[in-house]
Write a protein that holds these residues in place. Structure first.
Motif: not given
Length: 321
Positions: A205-206, A231-232, A277-279, A283-287
């Protein structure tokens, strides 16, 4: 002491009875968007809703082998690791206490309690988490199962990469998100042992700024703060001391950084187009893929694997609401 591929193989043998072999999904839409073949390893469908049960199963099985009279276990976690450790501890009849950051997801807190964990809240930083967990261990005599900085946890997490490469043997790259680095280290060492040509890209994450430490070959041992991110599961800035050498040796030095908007857009995409359903952490690598950031550093990859690390979502507190 470090984790080796032999440890990952041993972990696979121990945990396979209890951990799911999670499926791999594809999307013709994603392939058309990226010009690549993309494969999604669905750890969101794993027992307790994330990959974390792999490391917990192996670490606690080793603990029970070496110390069968241990009076219980302690971990510190923002949610997924706590759920996994509590679930495994209950299988062994062990009490479990979790040092939990005060800003953890309500849904994850409810889940860890439902698996039998006692929850003790602490400040939302790594220093407070570790101090709280250490105090509980000192008071109770229970054993600490670190959420990422543990050689057996790393080995357990590596089993997902072993499965992934058995399911899709000819991947050119694998994308994995990183917080403390338990999953990332296990995946990186396993991929390089099984398919040396496959590149492992870390997605952060940034605000984490991991790349400069990877290039310097050292971890930031002093920063115990959290990144401000949706992204907790990957808020932790500091990578573990057992994890960093493995990552320096086996992961690409180009770290892919994604922001909250990109993470949320990727999460919505997977929910609506792939019906998974993903958290936010998953989603970070998808992003990193859909935003074109992977293509910027590696434009000629043909087959890309993405680990969807978890699916524990608080439906009353979605990140786009």
């Amino acid at each position: 002491m470090t984790t080796t591929f032999e440890d990952v193989v041993a972990a696979r043998g121990r945990i396979s009875k209890y951990a799911q072999t999670t499926p791999v999904f594809t999307s013709s839409t994603v392939d058309a968007m990226t010009g690549q073949q993309v494969f999604f390893k669905a750890e969101n469908l794993q027992t307790t809703g994330s990959f974390k049960v792999r490391g917990a199963l192996y670490a606690i099985s080793k603990l029970m082998e070496n110390n069968p009279d241990v009076p219980g276990v302690v971990t510190h976690s923002s949610g997924n690791n706590a759920q996994a450790v509590a679930w495994v501890a209950r299988r062994y009849g062990l009490p479990c206490t979790v040092a939990c950051p005060s800003n953890a997801s309500e849904a994850k807190i409810r889940a860890m309690k439902s698996y039998g964990a006692e929850v003790v809240f602490c400040e939302p930083n790594m220093k407070s988490r570790e101090e709280c967990a250490a105090a509980i261990c000192a008071k109770t005599g229970r054993a600490l199962i670190h959420s990422f900085d543990n050689v057996d946890v790393i080995a357990g997490q590596g089993t997902m990469a072993m499965e992934f490469l058995e399911q899709v043997p000819d991947l050119d790259a694998m994308l994995v998100c990183i917080g403390g680095g338990g999953m990332a280290a296990g995946v990186a060492l396993t991929v390089k042992a099984m398919r040396p040509s496959c590149k492992v890209y870390l997605v952060e994450p940034e605000g984490k700024a991991l790349e400069k430490y990877l290039r310097a070959g050292q971890r930031d041992a002093n920063d115990s703060s959290y990144v401000a991110t949706v992204a907790d599961g990957i808020r932790c800035k500091q990578v573990g001391k057992h994890n960093m050498p493995i990552l320096c040796e086996n992961a690409e030095k180009n770290v892919l950084t994604v922001n909250d908007t990109e993470i949320i857009d990727a999460m919505k995409f997977i929910w609506t187009r792939m019906k998974l359903v993903i958290e936010t952490s998953a989603a970070a690598p998808v992003a990193a893929l859909l935003s074109g950031k992977l293509a910027q550093v590696a434009p000629h990859l043909e087959k890309v694997g993405i680990i969807l690390c978890g699916g524990n979502v608080d439906l009353n507190n979605l990140p786009w609401e």
